[in-house]
Design a protein around this motif. Structure first.
Motif, PDB file in Angstrom:
ATOM      1  N   VAL A   1       0.858  -1.185   0.000  1.00 33.19           N
ATOM      2  CA  VAL A   1       0.000   0.000   0.000  1.00 33.19           C
ATOM      3  C   VAL A   1       0.892   1.232   0.000  1.00 33.19           C
ATOM      4  O   VAL A   1       1.776   1.367   0.850  1.00 33.19           O
ATOM      5  N   VAL A   2       0.675   2.111  -0.977  1.00 29.10           N
ATOM      6  CA  VAL A   2       1.321   3.423  -1.007  1.00 29.10           C
ATOM      7  C   VAL A   2       0.246   4.436  -0.657  1.00 29.10           C
ATOM      8  O   VAL A   2      -0.754   4.543  -1.371  1.00 29.10           O
ATOM      9  N   ALA A   3       0.422   5.178   0.433  1.00 29.00           N
ATOM     10  CA  ALA A   3      -0.699   5.950   0.960  1.00 29.00           C
ATOM     11  C   ALA A   3      -0.281   7.307   1.495  1.00 29.00           C
ATOM     12  O   ALA A   3       0.844   7.497   1.950  1.00 29.00           O
ATOM     13  N   CYS A   4      -1.239   8.228   1.432  1.00 26.15           N
ATOM     14  CA  CYS A   4      -1.156   9.475   2.193  1.00 26.15           C
ATOM     15  C   CYS A   4      -1.833   9.237   3.538  1.00 26.15           C
ATOM     16  O   CYS A   4      -2.842   8.515   3.618  1.00 26.15           O
ATOM     17  N   PRO A   5      -1.322   9.835   4.620  1.00 26.89           N
ATOM     18  CA  PRO A   5      -1.808   9.482   5.952  1.00 26.89           C
ATOM     19  C   PRO A   5      -3.300   9.714   6.179  1.00 26.89           C
ATOM     20  O   PRO A   5      -3.961   8.895   6.819  1.00 26.89           O
ATOM     21  N   GLY A   6      -3.840  10.819   5.662  1.00 24.35           N
ATOM     22  CA  GLY A   6      -5.231  11.160   5.963  1.00 24.35           C
ATOM     23  C   GLY A   6      -6.222  10.112   5.506  1.00 24.35           C
ATOM     24  O   GLY A   6      -7.034   9.604   6.290  1.00 24.35           O
ATOM     25  N   ARG A   7      -6.203   9.766   4.216  1.00 23.75           N
ATOM     26  CA  ARG A   7      -7.153   8.773   3.697  1.00 23.75           C
ATOM     27  C   ARG A   7      -6.910   7.397   4.300  1.00 23.75           C
ATOM     28  O   ARG A   7      -7.857   6.653   4.565  1.00 23.75           O
ATOM     29  N   LEU A   8      -5.634   7.033   4.519  1.00 24.87           N
ATOM     30  CA  LEU A   8      -5.368   5.721   5.110  1.00 24.87           C
ATOM     31  C   LEU A   8      -5.979   5.618   6.497  1.00 24.87           C
ATOM     32  O   LEU A   8      -6.590   4.597   6.842  1.00 24.87           O
ATOM     33  N   GLU A   9      -5.855   6.674   7.289  1.00 29.51           N
ATOM     34  CA  GLU A   9      -6.485   6.648   8.616  1.00 29.51           C
ATOM     35  C   GLU A   9      -7.993   6.515   8.521  1.00 29.51           C
ATOM     36  O   GLU A   9      -8.620   5.802   9.317  1.00 29.51           O
ATOM     37  N   ASP A  10      -8.593   7.201   7.551  1.00 24.09           N
ATOM     38  CA  ASP A  10     -10.045   7.078   7.357  1.00 24.09           C
ATOM     39  C   ASP A  10     -10.437   5.630   7.104  1.00 24.09           C
ATOM     40  O   ASP A  10     -11.395   5.113   7.692  1.00 24.09           O
ATOM     41  N   LEU A  11      -9.707   4.958   6.222  1.00 23.54           N
ATOM     42  CA  LEU A  11     -10.039   3.579   5.884  1.00 23.54           C
ATOM     43  C   LEU A  11      -9.758   2.633   7.051  1.00 23.54           C
ATOM     44  O   LEU A  11     -10.465   1.625   7.223  1.00 23.54           O
ATOM     45  N   MET A  12      -8.767   2.955   7.851  1.00 20.64           N
ATOM     46  CA  MET A  12      -8.515   2.153   9.054  1.00 20.64           C
ATOM     47  C   MET A  12      -9.675   2.283  10.033  1.00 20.64           C
ATOM     48  O   MET A  12     -10.145   1.287  10.606  1.00 20.64           O
ATOM     49  N   GLN A  13     -10.157   3.507  10.220  1.00 19.76           N
ATOM     50  CA  GLN A  13     -11.266   3.734  11.149  1.00 19.76           C
ATOM     51  C   GLN A  13     -12.557   3.084  10.668  1.00 19.76           C
ATOM     52  O   GLN A  13     -13.405   2.687  11.465  1.00 19.76           O
ATOM     53  N   GLN A  14     -12.709   2.976   9.335  1.00 22.91           N
ATOM     54  CA  GLN A  14     -13.894   2.327   8.788  1.00 22.91           C
ATOM     55  C   GLN A  14     -13.770   0.806   8.761  1.00 22.91           C
ATOM     56  O   GLN A  14     -14.715   0.113   8.394  1.00 22.91           O
ATOM     57  N   GLY A  15     -12.618   0.299   9.133  1.00 19.61           N
ATOM     58  CA  GLY A  15     -12.429  -1.143   9.187  1.00 19.61           C
ATOM     59  C   GLY A  15     -12.030  -1.784   7.876  1.00 19.61           C
ATOM     60  O   GLY A  15     -12.088  -3.017   7.749  1.00 19.61           O
ATOM     61  N   PHE A  16     -11.600  -0.984   6.908  1.00 26.25           N
ATOM     62  CA  PHE A  16     -11.212  -1.526   5.605  1.00 26.25           C
ATOM     63  C   PHE A  16      -9.709  -1.807   5.504  1.00 26.25           C
ATOM     64  O   PHE A  16      -9.300  -2.683   4.735  1.00 26.25           O
ATOM     65  N   ALA A  17      -8.893  -1.046   6.223  1.00 23.55           N
ATOM     66  CA  ALA A  17      -7.441  -1.201   6.149  1.00 23.55           C
ATOM     67  C   ALA A  17      -6.919  -1.766   7.464  1.00 23.55           C
ATOM     68  O   ALA A  17      -7.201  -1.220   8.535  1.00 23.55           O
ATOM     69  N   HIS A  18      -6.161  -2.854   7.375  1.00 25.93           N
ATOM     70  CA  HIS A  18      -5.589  -3.509   8.554  1.00 25.93           C
ATOM     71  C   HIS A  18      -4.088  -3.640   8.336  1.00 25.93           C
ATOM     72  O   HIS A  18      -3.635  -4.201   7.333  1.00 25.93           O
ATOM     73  N   LEU A  19      -3.318  -3.138   9.293  1.00 27.27           N
ATOM     74  CA  LEU A  19      -1.866  -3.077   9.142  1.00 27.27           C
ATOM     75  C   LEU A  19      -1.123  -4.031  10.066  1.00 27.27           C
ATOM     76  O   LEU A  19       0.080  -3.907  10.239  1.00 27.27           O
ATOM     77  N   ASP A  20      -1.811  -5.008  10.634  1.00 23.45           N
ATOM     78  CA  ASP A  20      -1.181  -5.868  11.628  1.00 23.45           C
ATOM     79  C   ASP A  20      -0.269  -6.922  11.005  1.00 23.45           C
ATOM     80  O   ASP A  20       0.409  -7.660  11.738  1.00 23.45           O
ATOM     81  N   GLN A  21      -0.223  -7.005   9.662  1.00 24.23           N
ATOM     82  CA  GLN A  21       0.695  -7.954   9.026  1.00 24.23           C
ATOM     83  C   GLN A  21       1.791  -7.249   8.221  1.00 24.23           C
ATOM     84  O   GLN A  21       2.494  -7.878   7.424  1.00 24.23           O
TER      85      GLN A  21
END
Length: 536
Positions: free
Chosen positions: A129-149
């Motif tokens: 994933v190549v990301a800008c912080p703002g949108r990535l945080e949004d998707l994490m909060q919505q439960g779509f992006a998981h970074l635990d791996q």
């Protein structure tokens, strides 16, 4: 350090082949310094100026590591954080051929566009994933992006993320990744809290500092032009933009960047603008036009000072001197990249002399001012060969003109416009008075439109409804004609217009709320695409 090859540094053979296919056979200093450590799994702090080759310095070890470990689920295993959409897009473009060779998938995540494609990619499973912080945080909060791996994380242009106020979000994102993962941080400076990120997230890191923050490329030549007044400045800037090669002109404000791009295009110098008021599709179209050469000049604000890499930019012009020296260095870094030569010009008025000289001192740039006009030798020598002037294509006119010829295309356009205008005007007529108001509007519209003729009236009546809709449509066309067709031109196109269903008599047509329906491709004027506003 002696010259070496990527293979000698431990880069896997499939990736070496990709690099050689694109003409990259010898690593740049920051790549040569960092690759042995990054490929070995060490945390690395890399310091280097813009254009020094940092992207490959972290892309190669990321792909090498993930390709070797193999797919282990659908969650991302590689994460690259970048401060701007432009930089994220450039990173993805550099990373794509390497990832493809390693059998890895990539997605890019940033704001300003619909998140549907990004969510779909995450659900399908993605390696990097190549990301800008703002949108990535949004998707994490919505439960779509998981970074635990995530196995390897990269922070690129960390100092710029600090300047933009992204460090709190970056900290939260980094906290969501496993602490055992490899972390690479690349930054020109370690101020504004970057040092705190290093202390918190990097373990036993190796520091590789190739260049100081104020260092500049030896192949970059700086010029300082002083002009007498605003008129002389305009002439000098137009002259500098008129050469055959690619040029980037930097402005302080979005409005001035947009205006200058239009002025240069009107003068026969195909230009596009890049600034924060553009949507992401508009930015992509303009950058594509600049990259493929259909526009030779990019007029930009500091949004393009980082992350925009186009080969062969031979001249950067600071039309408006920047506010501080770091911006000067990053703007200037759009030329003389990857070993190429380039020139940088700062244009100043007499009233800007003191501030500009102070800024250049802070940037460690030593250059003497020269008083110039558009015909002065220093200007002429930088222009080089003047490119042939390109006459801008005329703006497409509303379809009403074609209806006068009696063609079915013109009649269809009349019906479409009539229905659209009725949607925009229908709210002003209410209840049982709508028919009488529309009839009065029809008389006024007929007088205002004048030349539409009986066929156009019939077409308008069919599109807007046989009772009051025709009058509202005629009134709207009259107003549009009086205001030079502002709304109508937004939908003009050489493509055949879509049919619009006729509205029932006495009712408001279904559909939008009076928005102009622009063609999917927008309108091209010269090499400038005036983007479609539909669906914004």
């Amino acid at each position: 350090m002696s010259s070496t090859t990527f293979g000698a540094l431990g880069v896997p053979a499939p990736l070496v082949a990709v690099l050689e296919a694109s003409g990259k056979t010898e690593p740049f200093p920051i790549q040569q310094d960092t690759l042995p450590d990054t490929l070995a799994g060490r945390d690395v702090l890399g310091r280097g100026k813009t254009g020094s080759g940092k992207t490959l310095a972290f892309a190669i070890p990321m792909v090498a590591r993930l390709a070797a470990s193999g797919r282990q689920g659908r969650k991302p295993r590689g994460l690259i954080l970048a401060p701007t959409r432009e930089l994220a897009t450039q990173i993805s473009a550099t990373l794509e051929p390497l990832a493809s060779a390693g059998g890895l998938t990539i997605t890019t995540i940033f704001g300003g566009v619909s998140q549907q494609r990004q969510v779909a990619a995450l659900k399908a499973g993605v390696d990097i994933v190549v990301a800008c912080p703002g949108r990535l945080e949004d998707l994490m909060q919505q439960g779509f992006a998981h970074l635990d791996q995530v196995e390897i994380t990269v922070l690129d242009e960390a100092d710029h993320m600090a300047d933009l106020g992204f460090l709190p979000g970056v900290t939260r994102i980094m906290n969501a990744t496993p602490s055992t993962g490899q972390r690479l941080l690349f930054s020109a400076t370690l101020d504004n809290g970057v040092d705190k990120l290093v202390a918190r997230f990097l373990r036993n890191q190796v520091l590789h500092s190739v260049d100081e923050a104020t260092s500049h490329v030896a192949a970059m030549t700086h010029h300082l032009f002083e002009v007498a007044d605003a008129d002389a400045k305009r002439d000098v800037v137009e002259a500098l933009a008129s050469g055959t090669g690619r040029r980037i002109l930097f402005m302080r404000t979005k409005h001035h960047a947009k205006r200058l791009a239009k002025q240069l295009t009107a003068a026969g110098i195909p230009s596009v603008d890049l600034h924060g008021n553009l949507s992401q599709p508009q930015r992509d179209r303009n950058l594509a036009a600049f990259s493929d050469g259909s526009a030779r000049v990019l007029v930009a604000t500091d949004v393009a000072a980082r992350g925009v890499h186009v080969d062969g930019v031979e001249l950067v012009v600071h039309v408006d001197p920047p506010a501080e020296h770091k911006a000067y260095l990053h703007r200037s870094g759009r030329t003389a990249r990857a070993g190429s030569e380039g020139d940088v010009v700062t244009v100043m008025l007499p009233t800007q002399r003191g501030d500009t000289l102070a800024l250049l001192r802070k940037a460690a740039i030593k250059v003497a001012p020269q008083s110039v006009t558009a015909g002065s030798e220093p200007v002429v020598s930088l222009v080089g060969e003047v490119a042939p002037r390109v006459t801008p294509a005329p703006v497409s006119t509303p379809a009403r003109g074609r209806s006068q010829g009696g063609t079915s295309q013109g009649a269809n356009a009349q019906r479409k416009r009539a229905a659209r205008d009725a949607r925009g005007q229908g709210d002003s007529a209410g209840g049982g008075s709508r028919g009488s108001r529309s009839r009065r509007g029809g008389a006024a519209g007929a007088a205002g439109a004048g030349r539409a003729g009986g066929a156009a009236q019939a077409g308008g009546a069919r599109g807007a409804g046989r009772a009051g809709g025709a009058g509202a449509a005629q009134e709207s066309r009259g107003r549009a004609a009086a205001s030079h067709g502002t709304r109508g031109q937004g939908g003009a196109s050489s493509a055949a217009p879509q049919r619009t269903a006729a509205a029932p008599s006495g009712s408001r047509p279904r559909g939008g709320k009076g928005r102009a329906q622009a063609p999917a491709g927008g309108i091209r004027v010269g090499s400038v695409v005036r983007p479609n506003v539909r669906g914004r």
